[in-house]
Design an enzyme around this catalytic site. Structure first.
Site, PDB file in Angstrom:
ATOM      1  N   GLY A  70       0.794  -1.224   0.000  1.00 17.66           N
ATOM      2  CA  GLY A  70       0.000   0.000   0.000  1.00 17.66           C
ATOM      3  C   GLY A  70       0.830   1.279   0.000  1.00 17.66           C
ATOM      4  O   GLY A  70       0.491   2.240  -0.693  1.00 17.66           O
ATOM      5  N   THR A  71       1.891   1.285   0.772  1.00 11.57           N
ATOM      6  CA  THR A  71       2.705   2.501   0.860  1.00 11.57           C
ATOM      7  C   THR A  71       3.289   2.838  -0.509  1.00 11.57           C
ATOM      8  O   THR A  71       3.242   3.991  -0.959  1.00 11.57           O
ATOM      9  CB  THR A  71       3.837   2.297   1.901  1.00 11.57           C
ATOM     10  OG1 THR A  71       3.228   1.979   3.155  1.00 11.57           O
ATOM     11  CG2 THR A  71       4.704   3.529   2.042  1.00 11.57           C
ATOM     12  N   ASN A 152      -8.615   2.979   8.184  1.00 14.43           N
ATOM     13  CA  ASN A 152      -7.942   1.943   8.954  1.00 14.43           C
ATOM     14  C   ASN A 152      -8.264   1.989  10.443  1.00 14.43           C
ATOM     15  O   ASN A 152      -8.241   0.976  11.124  1.00 14.43           O
ATOM     16  CB  ASN A 152      -6.418   2.024   8.745  1.00 14.43           C
ATOM     17  CG  ASN A 152      -5.892   3.442   8.773  1.00 14.43           C
ATOM     18  OD1 ASN A 152      -6.431   4.330   8.117  1.00 14.43           O
ATOM     19  ND2 ASN A 152      -4.844   3.675   9.534  1.00 14.43           N
ATOM     20  N   GLN A 180      -7.508  -1.071   3.088  1.00 18.56           N
ATOM     21  CA  GLN A 180      -8.273  -1.710   4.175  1.00 18.56           C
ATOM     22  C   GLN A 180      -9.561  -2.344   3.676  1.00 18.56           C
ATOM     23  O   GLN A 180     -10.141  -3.189   4.343  1.00 18.56           O
ATOM     24  CB  GLN A 180      -8.605  -0.689   5.274  1.00 18.56           C
ATOM     25  CG  GLN A 180      -7.408  -0.254   6.095  1.00 18.56           C
ATOM     26  CD  GLN A 180      -6.857  -1.347   7.004  1.00 18.56           C
ATOM     27  OE1 GLN A 180      -7.473  -2.407   7.200  1.00 18.56           O
ATOM     28  NE2 GLN A 180      -5.680  -1.110   7.555  1.00 18.56           N
ATOM     29  N   SER A 200      -3.213  -3.696  -1.054  1.00 17.82           N
ATOM     30  CA  SER A 200      -2.195  -4.407  -0.285  1.00 17.82           C
ATOM     31  C   SER A 200      -2.802  -5.740   0.133  1.00 17.82           C
ATOM     32  O   SER A 200      -4.011  -5.822   0.360  1.00 17.82           O
ATOM     33  CB  SER A 200      -1.817  -3.580   0.953  1.00 17.82           C
ATOM     34  OG  SER A 200      -0.807  -4.222   1.683  1.00 17.82           O
ATOM     35  N   ALA A 201      -1.958  -6.772   0.250  1.00 19.46           N
ATOM     36  CA  ALA A 201      -2.515  -8.112   0.518  1.00 19.46           C
ATOM     37  C   ALA A 201      -2.655  -8.432   1.998  1.00 19.46           C
ATOM     38  O   ALA A 201      -3.469  -9.275   2.379  1.00 19.46           O
ATOM     39  CB  ALA A 201      -1.628  -9.166  -0.150  1.00 19.46           C
ATOM     40  N   HIS A 202      -1.878  -7.745   2.852  1.00 21.96           N
ATOM     41  CA  HIS A 202      -1.735  -8.299   4.211  1.00 21.96           C
ATOM     42  C   HIS A 202      -2.805  -7.905   5.219  1.00 21.96           C
ATOM     43  O   HIS A 202      -2.759  -8.327   6.376  1.00 21.96           O
ATOM     44  CB  HIS A 202      -0.335  -8.000   4.769  1.00 21.96           C
ATOM     45  CG  HIS A 202      -0.077  -6.587   5.175  1.00 21.96           C
ATOM     46  ND1 HIS A 202       0.010  -6.219   6.487  1.00 21.96           N
ATOM     47  CD2 HIS A 202       0.151  -5.467   4.473  1.00 21.96           C
ATOM     48  CE1 HIS A 202       0.288  -4.926   6.566  1.00 21.96           C
ATOM     49  NE2 HIS A 202       0.379  -4.443   5.346  1.00 21.96           N
ATOM     50  N   THR A 238      12.842  -7.431  -9.677  1.00 19.60           N
ATOM     51  CA  THR A 238      12.454  -8.827  -9.865  1.00 19.60           C
ATOM     52  C   THR A 238      11.155  -9.112  -9.121  1.00 19.60           C
ATOM     53  O   THR A 238      10.995  -8.708  -7.958  1.00 19.60           O
ATOM     54  CB  THR A 238      13.578  -9.751  -9.330  1.00 19.60           C
ATOM     55  OG1 THR A 238      14.782  -9.397 -10.004  1.00 19.60           O
ATOM     56  CG2 THR A 238      13.268 -11.217  -9.565  1.00 19.60           C
ATOM     57  N   CYS A 320       1.836   2.107  14.800  1.00 17.89           N
ATOM     58  CA  CYS A 320       2.822   3.023  14.231  1.00 17.89           C
ATOM     59  C   CYS A 320       4.191   2.415  14.433  1.00 17.89           C
ATOM     60  O   CYS A 320       4.422   1.647  15.351  1.00 17.89           O
ATOM     61  CB  CYS A 320       2.640   4.423  14.797  1.00 17.89           C
ATOM     62  SG  CYS A 320       3.763   4.944  16.034  1.00 17.89           S
TER      63      CYS A 320
HETATM   64  N1  PLP Z   1      -3.183   2.599   3.376  1.00 22.95           N
HETATM   65  C1  PLP Z   1      -3.952   2.231   4.420  1.00 22.95           C
HETATM   66  C2  PLP Z   1      -5.365   2.714   4.510  1.00 22.95           C
HETATM   67  C3  PLP Z   1      -3.424   1.395   5.415  1.00 22.95           C
HETATM   68  O1  PLP Z   1      -4.176   1.040   6.445  1.00 22.95           O
HETATM   69  C4  PLP Z   1      -2.079   0.957   5.287  1.00 22.95           C
HETATM   70  C5  PLP Z   1      -1.470   0.121   6.342  1.00 22.95           C
HETATM   71  O2  PLP Z   1      -1.793   0.228   7.491  1.00 22.95           O
HETATM   72  C6  PLP Z   1      -1.336   1.366   4.167  1.00 22.95           C
HETATM   73  C7  PLP Z   1      -1.929   2.189   3.235  1.00 22.95           C
HETATM   74  C8  PLP Z   1       0.071   0.888   3.950  1.00 22.95           C
HETATM   75  O3  PLP Z   1       0.035  -0.402   3.411  1.00 22.95           O
HETATM   76  P1  PLP Z   1       1.336  -1.344   3.451  1.00 22.95           P
HETATM   77  O4  PLP Z   1       1.498  -1.791   4.863  1.00 22.95           O
HETATM   78  O5  PLP Z   1       0.995  -2.474   2.529  1.00 22.95           O
HETATM   79  O6  PLP Z   1       2.468  -0.532   2.945  1.00 22.95           O
END
Ligand code: PLP
Length: 377
Positions: A70-71, A152, A180, A200-202, A238, A320
């Site tokens: 996500g970041t 989130n 989320q 994001s997958a996690h 990769t 955090c």
């Molecule tokens: N965006 C949202 C709304 C999130 O809750 C998070 C992670 O908490 C992120 C982005 C960042 O995702 P990642 O941990 O996959 O970088």
């Protein structure tokens, strides 16, 4: 004592199906860019995952650009689009974005305006309509509106479709952070109105460190990283084949209706809270798995530690990186006073949450809350 993990919005335990897919993908050398048989097998895994994820959110498979999560997706959407797309000249950010979004916005050097949220945490569409009603794309240049689909900390779901329509009418583009929301509620990229979507997958049981940016066909953006020509020159590096395979498997096994069922557990928790405890965003549409409550006099840190000692993992707002509890800017944006925000707690359920979770949370939490309240009285 059995641990009860209720911090899925921080990260969700890996689903066994995803772990199996990853182990399988790890069993051979896997560079999806190699032309030999091993490389071709790796490419097949990547493309299979791409198709599964695209199917789950109704977008063309070629729209999916795999990355580290996500970041990175938020950064690519903002920086890459600002540099390589239609050269946006201004950013509008919802007031409750994940910190990755304002961080990327700051790096872009573009002027940033904050779109306020209402008391219930949803985007203030009236404000947006009024502000963009006077926006002149000819004179002011195109802009990018950045809004998350679901928050989130509170689970509040923003009216993204409506916001994207308002932005489009004013000559702007929309990027949606759906990190989320993915697999927890239905996402249909073909009708959402978003130009860019961060995944994001996690957060739903997939591997950490894998995600994607979904890009509307034909929309240009400048890749953040240079080097190899992976992902059709849109993201060098990769491929993380095992993680991509895990992400793809998640798209096959995750079910929105399973998440919907979690609303029952969440509602039992909320209904059993003592008087005086408030639930943030309760009147807004929310993710079925999240509750964010405030308990006067019961500090967030104390709540998290108390629950942890009782075997329950929860969190104070967002996790955090320093592990410290920070004041929530999300609750601040919703008009929650600082002293109230300092007593907030986030409980987020997930695919492995047992039915008895509500009763265990309530017993542990209310006993401690009542003990602290009676000491203060
Ligand atoms: N965006 C949202 C709304 C999130 O809750 C998070 C992670 O908490 C992120 C982005 C960042 O995702 P990642 O941990 O996959 O970088």
């Amino acid at each position: 004592m059995d641990r009860l993990y209720l911090d899925h919005n921080a990260t969700s335990p890996l689903r066994p199906e995803c772990r199996d897919a990853m182990l399988d993908a790890m069993s051979a050398p896997r560079n999806a860019s190699s032309v030999h048989a091993e490389g071709r097998a790796a490419k097949q895994l990547v493309e299979k995952a791409r198709k599964s994820i695209a199917g789950a959110i109704s977008c063309p498979p070629t729209s999916i650009v795999f990355n580290s999560g996500g970041t990175e997706a938020d950064h690519t959407a903002i920086l890459g689009f600002a540099r390589g797309g239609p050269k946006v000249r201004r950013l509008f950010l919802s007031a409750t974005e994940h910190p990755a979004v304002p961080a990327a916005a700051e790096k872009s050097g573009l002027p940033v305006e904050t779109v306020p949220v209402l008391k219930d945490g949803t985007l203030d569409l009236a404000w947006l309509e009024k502000r963009l009603g006077t926006y002149d794309p000819q004179a002011d240049g195109p802009f990018l509106l950045c809004t998350m689909l679901a928050n989130n900390e509170t689970g509040v779901i923003h009216p993204v479709k409506e916001a994207a329509q308002i932005a489009r009418k004013a000559g702007g583009y929309t990027m949606v952070d759906a990190v989320q929301a993915l697999f927890k509620i239905e996402i249909d990229f073909s009708t959402l109105g978003a130009d860019l979507l961060a995944l994001s997958a996690h957060k739903a049981g997939g591997p950490v460190g894998i995600g994607a940016l979904v890009v509307t066909p034909g929309l240009g953006f400048e890749p953040l990283l240079g080097g190899g020509g992976q992902e059709e020159n849109r993201r060098a590096g990769t491929h993380n084949v095992p993680a991509i395979a895990g992400f793809g498997r998640l798209a096959e096994v995750a079910s929105v209706s399973d998440y919907q069922a979690l609303a029952g557990i969440r509602d039992r928790i909320e209904a059993g809270l003592p008087q005086g405890v408030t639930v943030h965003g309760q009147s807004a549409p929310r993710l079925p798995n999240t509750t964010c409550l405030t308990a006067p006099g019961f500090k967030s840190e104390t709540q998290v530690m108390t629950m942890d000692l009782a075997g329950i993992a929860v969190s104070a707002g967002s996790a955090c990186s320093s592990g410290k509890v920070k004041r929530s800017s999300v609750l601040g944006a919703m008009g929650v006073p600082e002293e109230e925000a300092a007593t907030s707690l986030r409980i987020s359920l997930g695919w492995d949450t047992p039915a008895h979770a509500a009763e265990r949370v309530l017993t542990t939490w209310t006993t401690e809350f009542e003990r602290i309240s009676s000491r203060a009285a």
